[in-house]
Design a protein around this motif. Structure first.
Motif, PDB file in Angstrom:
ATOM      1  N   GLU A   1      46.008  50.299  48.451  1.00 31.35           N
ATOM      2  CA  GLU A   1      44.841  51.167  48.303  1.00 31.35           C
ATOM      3  C   GLU A   1      43.946  51.104  49.532  1.00 31.35           C
ATOM      4  OE1 GLU A   1      40.983  51.868  45.320  1.00 31.35           O
ATOM      5  OE2 GLU A   1      42.393  50.212  44.950  1.00 31.35           O
TER       6      GLU A   1
ATOM      7  N   ALA B   1      45.572  52.687  52.575  1.00 31.42           N
ATOM      8  CA  ALA B   1      45.513  54.147  52.494  1.00 31.42           C
ATOM      9  C   ALA B   1      44.130  54.649  52.876  1.00 31.42           C
ATOM     10  CB  ALA B   1      45.874  54.604  51.086  1.00 31.42           C
ATOM     11  N   ASP B   2      43.102  53.985  52.383  1.00 32.52           N
ATOM     12  CA  ASP B   2      41.731  54.358  52.734  1.00 32.52           C
ATOM     13  C   ASP B   2      41.477  54.219  54.235  1.00 32.52           C
ATOM     14  OD1 ASP B   2      41.217  54.874  50.082  1.00 32.52           O
ATOM     15  OD2 ASP B   2      40.214  52.959  49.696  1.00 32.52           O
TER      16      ASP B   2
ATOM     17  N   CYS C   1      52.527  53.762  45.763  1.00 31.46           N
ATOM     18  CA  CYS C   1      52.778  54.664  46.891  1.00 31.46           C
ATOM     19  C   CYS C   1      52.588  56.123  46.491  1.00 31.46           C
ATOM     20  CB  CYS C   1      54.190  54.445  47.437  1.00 31.46           C
ATOM     21  SG  CYS C   1      54.365  52.953  48.442  1.00 31.46           S
TER      22      CYS C   1
ATOM     23  N   ARG D   1      50.617  57.155  44.154  1.00 34.65           N
ATOM     24  CA  ARG D   1      49.181  57.342  43.927  1.00 34.65           C
ATOM     25  C   ARG D   1      48.455  57.620  45.240  1.00 34.65           C
ATOM     26  NH1 ARG D   1      47.847  52.459  41.809  1.00 34.65           N
ATOM     27  NH2 ARG D   1      48.487  53.183  39.734  1.00 34.65           N
ATOM     28  N   HIS D   2      48.885  56.945  46.302  1.00 39.42           N
ATOM     29  CA  HIS D   2      48.190  57.079  47.583  1.00 39.42           C
ATOM     30  C   HIS D   2      48.929  57.975  48.569  1.00 39.42           C
ATOM     31  CE1 HIS D   2      45.434  54.037  46.177  1.00 39.42           C
ATOM     32  NE2 HIS D   2      46.422  53.192  45.981  1.00 39.42           N
ATOM     33  N   HIS D   3      49.960  58.682  48.081  1.00 43.27           N
ATOM     34  CA  HIS D   3      50.693  59.665  48.887  1.00 43.27           C
ATOM     35  C   HIS D   3      51.301  59.046  50.145  1.00 43.27           C
ATOM     36  CE1 HIS D   3      48.824  62.602  46.237  1.00 43.27           C
ATOM     37  NE2 HIS D   3      47.637  62.106  46.554  1.00 43.27           N
TER      38      HIS D   3
END
Length: 360
Positions: free
Chosen positions: A250, A253-254, A329, A331-333
């Motif tokens: 997460e 990804a951010d 993965c 969820r966060h594309h």
């Protein structure tokens, strides 16, 4: 039960067992005459760097579970001192210990840029992305002084040769002036390894690597500059850091990571005993549980070298890890770690060095 070795601050290993190729074994025995010396705090091992004159620097890989076919490692040994490092046993080939020697007695390939240039200039050379850091970290602390990784990148950039980089050190930001132009030509991709968000755990597992939160900042810096960057949650150690997987993905990804990968803990050769020793020193209450799960994903052994399973393990717990990773993965594309296609069409072989110099 024998007394445990002394843990050194800033070092991953606590002992220096002989490598598997050594014919002589050393064993210290207290005769009682120097108890005052034995009771004193042991001095911290210092980092020693020796120059190595390399005959070749590009290695070829044919392992089916590894995404790259060419690799390059500017250093032997790694000052990061990660206790889980699968490369530790390679120090045995130097007649050195996979323990403290691996993180304190380092070799720097000082002639790497010249040898690399010569190998790229060979008539039969076939272009393929070179992975930098497959065995030891190219941005470990000694790179700040030796700058061999930077020199290698300069050669690759001049030749428009593609490469991938794997590191857990924010020092990679230093070379943005090289990486950004390479990224514009689709010549580079960086992977930052983050396997936990717990700074206290990281300080013991990987004592001289950049702190996890700083690695995440490095991901942001690279992505913001336009350099393709992915995150590797590696290695995942059951019952020790696996609970952080989703949080790492997460936050990566951010920060701007575009792809992700993971591996499970691998314990080849001498690494089995070194990791068990580390558990006894730093996580004694959960040591038995950790090793039980490690054996579950390795078919009842500490390590299974099968190419089909060594990176991900097998069995119920391994399947659970894979499922958790895939859900996070999606969820966060995230794409897969090997999806980016680097450009091999722009390669220009370096010109052979001439004693007459460059006339034109």
């Amino acid at each position: 039960m024998a007394d445990l070795p002394h843990a050194f601050k800033g070092r991953g290993a606590a002992s220096n067992p002989e490598g598997r190729f050594e014919s002589i074994r050393h064993h210290a025995e207290d005769d009682g005459w120097q108890q005052d010396v034995l009771d004193e705090a042991q001095p911290r091992p210092r980092t020693e760097v020796t120059e190595e004159i390399a005959r070749s620097v590009i290695t070829r890989n044919d392992s089916p579970d590894i995404a790259f076919s060419l690799a390059m490692n500017p250093y032997r040994g790694c000052e990061h001192g990660c206790i889980y490092c699968f490369a530790r046993p390679s120090h045995s080939y130097l007649n050195l210990s996979p323990g403290l020697d691996f993180e304190t007695k380092l070799r720097a390939k000082s002639n790497l840029p010249d040898v690399l240039r010569a190998e790229l200039a060979k008539p039969g050379y076939i272009v393929s992305p070179i992975n930098i850091g497959s065995n030891t970290d190219p941005y470990q602390p000694i790179e700040k002084k030796w700058r061999i990784t930077r020199a290698a990148l300069e050669v690759l950039a001049q030749c428009h040769h593609p490469c991938t980089i794997v590191t857990k050190n924010a020092l990679v930001e230093r070379d943005l002036d090289i990486l950004v132009p390479m990224a514009r030509e689709q010549l580079v991709q960086v992977f930052v390894s983050v396997n936990s968000l717990d700074n206290h755990l990281a300080a013991k597992l990987e004592p001289r690597a950049t702190a996890p939160h700083r690695r995440l900042k490095a991901i942001h810096t690279l992505a913001d500059a336009g350099v393709p960057v992915g995150v590797l949650v590696a290695p995942i150690i059951p019952a020790l850091n696996d609970s952080d997987m989703e949080a790492v993905l997460e936050q990566a990804a951010d920060a701007g990571a575009s792809c992700a990968g993971y591996t499970v803990l691998r314990l080849p050769y001498e690494l089995k005993a070194l990791f068990r020793e580390w558990l006894a020193l730093h996580a004694p209450q959960r040591a038995e549980h950790v090793m039980s799960l490690v054996q579950q994903i390795n078919g009842g052994k500490d390590y299974d070298s099968n190419f089909a399973t060594r990176m991900r393990g097998h069995g119920v717990f391994a399947q659970l890890l894979q499922r958790r990773f895939e859900i996070a993965c999606r969820r966060h594309h995230f794409g897969r770690a090997r999806e980016l296609q680097l450009n091999t069409s722009r390669f220009v072989p370096p010109r052979a060095v001439s004693p007459q110099g460059e006339l034109f």
